[in-house]
Structures are given as structure tokens and as C-alpha cells.
Write a protein that holds these residues in place. Structure first.
Motif, short mmCIF file in Angstrom:
data_model
loop_
_atom_site.label_atom_id
_atom_site.label_comp_id
_atom_site.label_asym_id
_atom_site.label_seq_id
_atom_site.Cartn_x
_atom_site.Cartn_y
_atom_site.Cartn_z
N ILE A 127 57.81 9.21 78.58
CA ILE A 127 58.92 9.49 77.66
C ILE A 127 60.18 9.66 78.48
O ILE A 127 60.36 10.65 79.19
CB ILE A 127 58.61 10.74 76.82
CG1 ILE A 127 57.30 10.51 76.07
CG2 ILE A 127 59.72 11.02 75.82
CD1 ILE A 127 56.58 11.75 75.73
N ASN A 128 61.02 8.64 78.41
CA ASN A 128 62.23 8.61 79.24
C ASN A 128 63.44 9.13 78.48
O ASN A 128 64.44 9.50 79.08
CB ASN A 128 62.48 7.17 79.71
CG ASN A 128 61.21 6.57 80.30
OD1 ASN A 128 60.57 7.19 81.14
ND2 ASN A 128 60.80 5.40 79.83
N ASP A 129 63.33 9.14 77.14
CA ASP A 129 64.39 9.69 76.30
C ASP A 129 63.99 11.12 75.96
O ASP A 129 63.07 11.34 75.16
CB ASP A 129 64.53 8.83 75.04
CG ASP A 129 65.60 9.36 74.10
OD1 ASP A 129 66.07 10.50 74.31
OD2 ASP A 129 65.94 8.65 73.14
N VAL A 130 64.68 12.08 76.55
CA VAL A 130 64.25 13.50 76.41
C VAL A 130 64.21 13.95 74.95
O VAL A 130 63.43 14.85 74.61
CB VAL A 130 65.15 14.47 77.22
CG1 VAL A 130 64.88 14.35 78.71
CG2 VAL A 130 66.62 14.24 76.92
N LEU A 133 58.47 0.29 86.35
CA LEU A 133 58.26 -0.21 85.00
C LEU A 133 57.65 0.91 84.16
O LEU A 133 56.85 1.70 84.65
CB LEU A 133 57.33 -1.43 84.99
CG LEU A 133 57.83 -2.63 85.81
CD1 LEU A 133 57.02 -3.88 85.45
CD2 LEU A 133 59.31 -2.88 85.57
N GLY A 134 58.07 0.96 82.91
CA GLY A 134 57.64 2.04 82.03
C GLY A 134 58.64 3.17 81.96
O GLY A 134 58.57 4.01 81.08
N THR A 135 59.60 3.18 82.92
CA THR A 135 60.58 4.28 82.94
C THR A 135 61.98 3.82 82.54
O THR A 135 62.93 4.59 82.62
CB THR A 135 60.69 4.94 84.34
OG1 THR A 135 61.33 4.00 85.25
CG2 THR A 135 59.33 5.34 84.89
N GLY A 178 57.52 4.22 77.59
CA GLY A 178 56.74 3.24 78.36
C GLY A 178 55.26 3.52 78.18
O GLY A 178 54.85 4.68 78.08
N CYS A 179 54.46 2.46 78.12
CA CYS A 179 53.03 2.62 77.89
C CYS A 179 52.24 2.00 79.03
O CYS A 179 52.47 0.85 79.40
CB CYS A 179 52.64 1.94 76.57
SG CYS A 179 53.57 2.58 75.17
N GLU A 198 55.36 11.76 86.87
CA GLU A 198 56.74 12.25 86.70
C GLU A 198 57.47 12.26 88.03
O GLU A 198 58.63 11.89 88.12
CB GLU A 198 56.72 13.65 86.05
CG GLU A 198 56.34 13.58 84.57
CD GLU A 198 55.83 14.91 84.01
OE1 GLU A 198 56.00 15.96 84.67
OE2 GLU A 198 55.26 14.89 82.90
N LYS A 199 56.76 12.64 89.09
CA LYS A 199 57.39 12.74 90.41
C LYS A 199 57.57 11.36 91.06
O LYS A 199 58.65 11.02 91.52
CB LYS A 199 56.52 13.63 91.30
CG LYS A 199 57.00 13.76 92.72
CD LYS A 199 56.34 14.93 93.44
CE LYS A 199 56.66 14.91 94.91
NZ LYS A 199 55.56 14.44 95.74
N HIS A 200 56.50 10.58 91.09
CA HIS A 200 56.57 9.31 91.82
C HIS A 200 57.31 8.21 91.09
O HIS A 200 57.86 7.31 91.71
CB HIS A 200 55.16 8.83 92.18
CG HIS A 200 54.52 9.64 93.25
ND1 HIS A 200 53.83 10.80 92.99
CD2 HIS A 200 54.51 9.50 94.59
CE1 HIS A 200 53.40 11.32 94.12
NE2 HIS A 200 53.81 10.55 95.11
N LEU A 201 57.29 8.24 89.78
CA LEU A 201 57.93 7.16 89.03
C LEU A 201 59.27 7.59 88.45
O LEU A 201 59.99 6.77 87.90
CB LEU A 201 57.01 6.65 87.92
CG LEU A 201 55.61 6.22 88.37
CD1 LEU A 201 54.86 5.59 87.21
CD2 LEU A 201 55.65 5.26 89.54
#
Ligand code: PLP
Length: 376
Positions: A194-197, A166-168, A173-174, A41-44
Motif C-alpha cells: 500500500i503506497n497510498d497512505v 515494482l509494486g511500490t 501493488g500485488c 517495507e524496508k527493502h522496497l
């Protein structure tokens, strides 16, 4: 003998796993799982990361979150690993396969709009070799037609597209932490980003067998009950402990892999200039993670000869992806949209060379000099 792949070990894996064993609490969602999720969550820069037993499991969670109804369609490249597609077929979707761009082997976004119908629900871009698909154009299409975008970033951990991990970029994203990927959680493992809250609460319930146990543990409800469909999608804490050791060395692993990749490119560029092989193309919008180094030869016969030659030189090189639209289950669960201009032809030319964290520059040189010998 130069192997094709070896799973990375960076040093602290065993001591973290021993720590979990000594704690006598190996259930998922413990300290190590939370640490890894927070790291992503922090780095990406994503709203929520959830560790899962595999990338396949994360794709299946995405299929459940998409609420697929019988007859709903999912657009996916034919040139990909089986579960990019089968995870959605499992939940009733009809698969619509599209062609690839031969430069990157990624979904050709100009084929996607033609494949959209009123039944289309999901688009699954697969970032082949950790090189991003054209996400800007895909996200515009997804807005225009109200479609969910599920990035299969199994190979794309630590790669970026225009500076975004990628994935965000899609709604979901998987990631894969399988033993053949850049980072592993001890052989098997994955994550759902999960980028869509709006999807977070339901994803937590689906992952916890359909219960609101995650909320219960945060003290948000005083008992937990069955709320929705779901399944068992937690990663073991032992695997998360392995993964923490890898993530602490994520930069080191990435740097090493990129150096090996670069060495292949430098050594083999002369063969490309002679017109004998083609090398991977990295678009300027992408920073890749050196997940894979491949060459493209003239055709399937030459590829077989080169594999045999390298084998005699004690080097393992492999190819992959029989196009899904020509596989028995692919025919049953989907069909190809448009013309197969590149998928089959390019899949028969591609050969993957050894690339893993423990490989040395000298071994890369040895592989390359064998390839030069083959062509001389
Ligand atoms: C490896 C891979 C998967 C599956 O990953 P698992 O973690 O083994 O389930 C899915 N899609 C792609 C593109 C892959 O490379």
C-alpha cells in the motif's frame, strides 16, 4: 529430464516452520508475518506491506479498496494471467482489455488513454516476466483522469523501474509467492503493498474480515467490532515462516536466476541474429529479476513442433495466456478496446524455457543446444 519449474528451497524453511509448530500458535500476523512485512517495507520502500493468501487475494483486496460500482471500468491487458482481470470482475467491474507492446509483452500505454471513459476507475499494469511497464506515463494518466493504479507485480518481486521497486509505484501493488514465482511462501501466497497512505487503515480492516482487529492488537482501540466489508485475507504463519527463509536469501536467488537468464541470452543470440527467433527485450529503465526466459518463434505451428522436439529431448517448455478477451468469461465480463494488433499474434509465438533456482548452467546449455539442433 529437465523440468519446467521447481519451487525454491534455500535451507532454513523447515527449521522456521518447525519453530512455528512448536510455538503452538500458527495464526496469521505473528512474528514471521511481521518480519516479512517489515522486510518488504524496508527493502522496497513502501508504506505498508500486508501478507495475503495469494496474489489473487491481494488483487481482490485492491478491487474492494477501489470501491467499484456496477458499470465501473477497469483497464487491463488481455495478455495476462486470469486473475489480473477476474479479481475486478468479481466485484462488478466491466473489463476493458488493451493491446500489448510486442517488445515487452506489457500493456501498451499509448492504447490506455483511448480506453479511458468517465466510468474508468482503475488501471492494472502487469509487469510481464518481471519487466516493468512504462510507469511514468501511466502515473501521469492516472493523475490526469484520477484513476487508481494497481500494479500486478506477481512476477516482479525484486525488479525495479528507474530504481523503484515494482509494486511500490502505483497506489497499490500485488505480489505472488506461488510455487512458480521467484520466491515462494510454500506453494501459495501473496502480498498487498500500500503506497497510498490514505488506503492503509481500510486495507487492514478489509483484510481482517471487516473488523478493526489490527488496531485492537496494537492497543489503539479497547475492543474490536465489525466496521466495513471484508474477508479472510491473512496468510498462515507457517507460510510466512517459509517465506522468511526465502527473503533472507533473496539476493542469492536473484543472482542465480539472473546468471541462468544471461546464459540463455548468450547461447541463443546467434539464432536471433540468423532471424530464426526473437529474444526478450529489457528496456534501459528496467532492472529485471529473471522471472522468465522466453523465445518467440515464427508462429503457432512452429511452436508446437519445437515443444514436441524438446519433449523428445526430455525438456519441458510451455506457453501461456490464451488472450483473456477471447476466453468465454473475458467475453462475458469485458471487451477489447482498439485493435488487437499484437495480443493474439504474439501470444501464439511465445515459448517459455525452464528457469528456476535449482537449474544449472549445464542444463541451460543442454536446452539451448537442443534448440540449435531443432533449427539446424
Ligand atoms: C501468478 C500470477 C498471478 C496469481 O498469483 P497467485 O499468487 O497464484 O494468486 C496473478 N497475476 C500474474 C501476472 C501472475 O503471474
Amino acid at each position: 529430464m529437465i523440468h519446467f519449474n521447481k519451487s525454491p528451497v534455500t535451507g532454513n524453511e523447515l527449521s522456521y516452520m518447525t519453530d512455528v509448530i512448536n510455538s503452538k500458535n500458527m495464526i496469521g500476523d505473528g512474528y514471521y508475518t511481521k518480519w516479512c512485512e517489515a522486510w518488504f517495507e524496508k527493502h522496497l520502500n513502501t508504506h505498508k506491506a500486508l501478507l495475503t493468501p495469494s496474489c489473487t487475494a491481494a488483487l481482490e483486496m485492491a478491487a474492494l479498496l477501489a470501491d467499484l460500482q456496477p458499470g465501473d471500468e477497469v483497464i487491463v491487458p488481455s495478455y495476462t494471467f486470469v486473475t489480473s482481470a477476474s479479481a475486478f470482475a468479481l466485484h462488478g467491474a466491466k473489463l476493458v482489455f488493451v493491446d500489448i507492446d510486442p517488445a515487452t509483452m506489457n500493456m501498451d500505454v499509448s492504447c490506455v488513454e483511448n480506453a479511458i471513459t468517465e466510468r474508468t476507475k482503475v488501471i492494472v499494469p502487469v509487469h510481464y516476466a518481471g519487466v516493468a511497464c512504462d510507469m511514468d506515463r501511466l502515473m501521469i494518466l492516472s493523475k490526469k483522469y484520477n484513476l487508481l493504479v494497481v500494479e500486478d507485480a506477481a512476477q516482479g518481486v525484486m525488479s525495479t523501474y528507474k530504481g523503484k521497486a515494482l509494486g511500490t509505484i502505483g497506489h497499490l501493488g500485488c505480489f505472488s509467492f506461488h510455487g512458480t514465482k521467484n520466491y515462494t511462501s510454500g506453494g501459495e501466497g501473496g502480498a498487498l503493498l500500500i503506497n497510498d497512505v490514505k488506503l492503509i487503515d481500510r486495507a487492514e480492516v478489509i483484510r481482517e474480515k471487516g473488523t478493526n482487529r489490527s488496531q485492537f492488537f496494537r492497543g489503539q482501540v479497547d475492543k474490536y467490532t465489525w466496521r466495513d466489508i471484508g474477508s479472510s485475507f491473512l496468510m498462515s504463519e507457517l507460510q510466512a515462516a517459509y517465506l522468511k527463509a526465502q527473503l533472507e536469501n533473496a539476493g542469492k536467488i536473484n543472482t542465480k536466476r539472473l546468471a541462468l537468464w544471461q546464459r540463455y541470452a548468450e547461447n541463443l543470440t546467434g539464432l536471433e541474429q540468423k532471424g530464426l527467433i526473437e529474444l526478450p527485450v529489457i528496456p534501459s529503465s528496467c532492472e529485471h529479476n529473471a522471472h522468465m526466459f522466453f523465445v518467440k518463434v515464427q508462429g503457432v505451428e512452429e511452436r508446437g513442433e519445437l515443444i514436441g522436439y524438446l519433449k523428445r529431448e526430455k525438456i519441458t517448455a510451455v506457453f501461456h495466456y490464451i488472450p483473456l478477451h477471447s476466453s468465454p468469461a473475458g467475453i462475458e465480463h469485458g471487451c477489447f478496446n482498439g485493435e488487437d494488433k499484437y495480443t493474439t499474434a504474439e501470444s501464439e509465438r511465445l515459448l517459455r524455457l525452464p528457469l528456476y533456482y535449482d537449474l544449472t548452467i549445464e542444463e541451460v546449455d543442454q536446452v539451448c543446444s537442443s534448440i540449435w539442433k531443432f533449427y539446424s
